[in-house]
Design a protein around this motif. Structure first.
Motif, PDB file in Angstrom:
ATOM      1  N   ILE B  25       0.715  -1.193  -0.037  1.00  0.00           N
ATOM      2  CA  ILE B  25       0.027   0.076   0.111  1.00  0.00           C
ATOM      3  C   ILE B  25       0.904   1.176   0.049  1.00  0.00           C
ATOM      4  O   ILE B  25       1.759   1.256   0.850  1.00  0.00           O
ATOM      5  CB  ILE B  25      -0.855  -0.012   1.289  1.00  0.00           C
ATOM      6  CG1 ILE B  25      -1.851  -1.035   1.092  1.00  0.00           C
ATOM      7  CG2 ILE B  25      -1.635   1.433   1.384  1.00  0.00           C
ATOM      8  CD1 ILE B  25      -3.123  -0.821   0.351  1.00  0.00           C
ATOM      9  N   LEU B  26       0.684   2.239  -0.814  1.00  0.00           N
ATOM     10  CA  LEU B  26       1.225   3.403  -0.854  1.00  0.00           C
ATOM     11  C   LEU B  26       1.159   4.218   0.250  1.00  0.00           C
ATOM     12  O   LEU B  26       0.132   4.070   1.226  1.00  0.00           O
ATOM     13  CB  LEU B  26       0.410   4.311  -1.927  1.00  0.00           C
ATOM     14  CG  LEU B  26       0.933   5.311  -2.739  1.00  0.00           C
ATOM     15  CD1 LEU B  26       1.986   4.859  -3.739  1.00  0.00           C
ATOM     16  CD2 LEU B  26      -0.045   6.064  -3.519  1.00  0.00           C
ATOM     17  N   PRO B  28       2.138   7.678   1.293  1.00  0.00           N
ATOM     18  CA  PRO B  28       2.615   9.187   0.809  1.00  0.00           C
ATOM     19  C   PRO B  28       3.021   9.805   2.114  1.00  0.00           C
ATOM     20  O   PRO B  28       4.268  10.901   1.770  1.00  0.00           O
ATOM     21  CB  PRO B  28       1.129   9.984   0.340  1.00  0.00           C
ATOM     22  CG  PRO B  28      -0.004   8.747   0.454  1.00  0.00           C
ATOM     23  CD  PRO B  28       0.462   7.625   0.965  1.00  0.00           C
ATOM     24  N   GLN B  29       2.756   9.574   3.327  1.00  0.00           N
ATOM     25  CA  GLN B  29       3.431  10.321   4.279  1.00  0.00           C
ATOM     26  C   GLN B  29       4.876   9.764   4.753  1.00  0.00           C
ATOM     27  O   GLN B  29       5.820  10.547   4.719  1.00  0.00           O
ATOM     28  CB  GLN B  29       2.676  10.078   5.654  1.00  0.00           C
ATOM     29  CG  GLN B  29       1.116  10.718   5.436  1.00  0.00           C
ATOM     30  CD  GLN B  29       0.411  10.536   6.637  1.00  0.00           C
ATOM     31  OE1 GLN B  29       0.033  11.419   7.656  1.00  0.00           O
ATOM     32  NE2 GLN B  29       0.130   9.379   6.836  1.00  0.00           N
ATOM     33  N   ALA B  32       6.966  11.326   1.768  1.00  0.00           N
ATOM     34  CA  ALA B  32       7.409  12.692   2.126  1.00  0.00           C
ATOM     35  C   ALA B  32       8.356  12.943   2.932  1.00  0.00           C
ATOM     36  O   ALA B  32       9.332  13.592   3.176  1.00  0.00           O
ATOM     37  CB  ALA B  32       6.008  13.508   2.646  1.00  0.00           C
ATOM     38  N   ARG B  35      11.868  12.007   1.529  1.00  0.00           N
ATOM     39  CA  ARG B  35      12.292  12.886   0.564  1.00  0.00           C
ATOM     40  C   ARG B  35      12.943  14.139   1.528  1.00  0.00           C
ATOM     41  O   ARG B  35      13.610  14.964   0.979  1.00  0.00           O
ATOM     42  CB  ARG B  35      11.224  13.322  -0.429  1.00  0.00           C
ATOM     43  CG  ARG B  35      10.919  12.572  -1.460  1.00  0.00           C
ATOM     44  CD  ARG B  35      10.225  13.266  -2.863  1.00  0.00           C
ATOM     45  NE  ARG B  35       8.935  13.439  -2.285  1.00  0.00           N
ATOM     46  CZ  ARG B  35       7.902  12.610  -2.495  1.00  0.00           C
ATOM     47  NH1 ARG B  35       8.174  11.328  -3.144  1.00  0.00           N
ATOM     48  NH2 ARG B  35       6.596  12.749  -2.286  1.00  0.00           N
ATOM     49  N   LYS B  52       1.414   3.670  13.306  1.00  0.00           N
ATOM     50  CA  LYS B  52       0.616   4.294  14.551  1.00  0.00           C
ATOM     51  C   LYS B  52       1.294   3.178  15.674  1.00  0.00           C
ATOM     52  O   LYS B  52       1.044   1.944  15.220  1.00  0.00           O
ATOM     53  CB  LYS B  52      -0.673   4.145  14.210  1.00  0.00           C
ATOM     54  CG  LYS B  52      -1.248   5.253  13.222  1.00  0.00           C
ATOM     55  CD  LYS B  52      -2.588   5.563  13.622  1.00  0.00           C
ATOM     56  CE  LYS B  52      -3.280   6.205  12.341  1.00  0.00           C
ATOM     57  NZ  LYS B  52      -4.015   5.209  11.452  1.00  0.00           N
TER      58      LYS B  52
END
Lengths: 233, 91
Positions: B25-26, B28-29, B32, B35, B52
């Motif tokens: 599963i992607l 995105p956090q 980020a 990066r 979590k």
């Protein structure tokens, strides 16, 4: 008596009032439903509106799914009660397992707010019969967690069975808004009675306050579908 | 000698539930964060996944507490469509 369409208000709902107004503009009778009540007040269909129910704590829709009203919404949906989940409502329907998949943080991680062109994929659901399949409509899209995901097997099945209700129309002028798998903006259950949609048709029901009236069809569809759906139950 | 209060206190177990996005599963956090790290001088980081962690105090025997925590994870703390979870005793 025109169709009575319930609109649930959770703590943190934002678009319940607009959804009730859209029902009224479509010629129906909106009925306000309260999250803490385990009572549908005899409505013919239910809308779970957009917003940030329970502050979106834990995951979007994760707490709302266990609200008392959701017990009767889930039981009703399994018996054929039409349910439309818009934005946060879509997230709640996925958390409640009434629809497959999940909605995660937008790929760009930004909250997007645009007038979004969509292509209607299935005009045979209880909520989309006023449209034609392949029709292009423009409806506001505003979310931070709108990236629709499901595993490949589920996505293939959704496409093969016509359960992709709407897709984002992505072109040079309109970039991919959130990274959703196969540009999916909305899906439905096998019967086409339960529909989840990320964009907000209730914000496109009159020219004065929205990009147009393209969203009104979701509300006129259900008013046309209600007697037939009820007869089938 | 145990006091009367101690004698009647139920056992207490500290339990941890860790929830992570499934590998396929992607995230995105996590991306980020990955990066952002090179700009802070951390250049050797290949991938970051963000999850979590829930810490709970449960009044039950250890087995029962772990069983309850797993049930909580399945129904509420994790979404099995996109997340995996792990339950263990704290400490």
């Amino acid at each position: 008596m025109p169709g009575r369409i319930g609109v649930v208000t959770f703590p943190g709902s934002l678009d319940d009032r607009d959804a009730r107004r859209a029902v009224r503009r479509a010629g129906g009778t909106p009925v306000a439903l309260w999250h803490a009540e385990e009572d549908l007040h005899g409505v013919d269909a239910v809308i779970l509106p957009g917003g940030f129910s329970y502050g979106d704590y834990l995951r979007c829709g994760a707490i709302a799914r266990f609200a008392p009203i959701m017990r009767v919404v889930v039981d009703g949906a399994r018996d054929g009660l039409p349910v439309l989940g818009i934005c946060n409502g879509f997230q709640i329907l996925c958390e409640a397992h009434l629809l497959p998949g999940a909605l995660i943080r937008n790929v760009g991680r930004r909250f997007g707010c645009v007038d979004q062109p969509l292509i209607v994929g299935n005009a045979a659901t209880a909520w989309t019969s006023a449209y034609t399949s392949g029709q292009r409509i423009v409806v506001p899209l505003k979310n931070g967690e709108g990236c629709y995901l499901a595993d490949e097997r589920v996505l293939d099945e959704l496409e093969a069975t016509g359960r992709v209700v709407a897709r984002y129309a992505v072109d040079d002028e309109h970039p991919d808004p959130n990274g959703s798998a196969r540009a999916i903006a909305g899906v439905c259950n096998p019967d086409g009675t339960v529909v989840g949609l990320m964009p907000h048709p209730e914000h496109a029901v009159e020219a004065l306050t929205g990009p147009g009236q393209d969203g009104l069809g979701f509300f006129t569809s259900i008013l046309g579908a209600v007697p037939g759906v009820l007869a089938g139950r | 000698m145990r006091s009367r209060v101690d004698r009647y206190s139920p056992p207490v177990v500290r339990v941890v539930v860790e929830v992570m996005p499934k590998p396929e599963i992607l995230d995105p956090q996590g991306q980020a964060i990955a990066r952002a790290l090179p700009g802070l001088g951390f250049t050797g980081v290949g991938a970051v996944r963000q999850g979590k962690r829930f810490e709970m105090v449960i009044e039950a025997t250890e087995d029962e507490a772990l069983r309850q925590a797993a049930a909580m994870a399945e129904t509420l703390l994790a979404n099995p469509v996109i997340e995996d979870f792990r339950v263990h005793r704290q400490g």
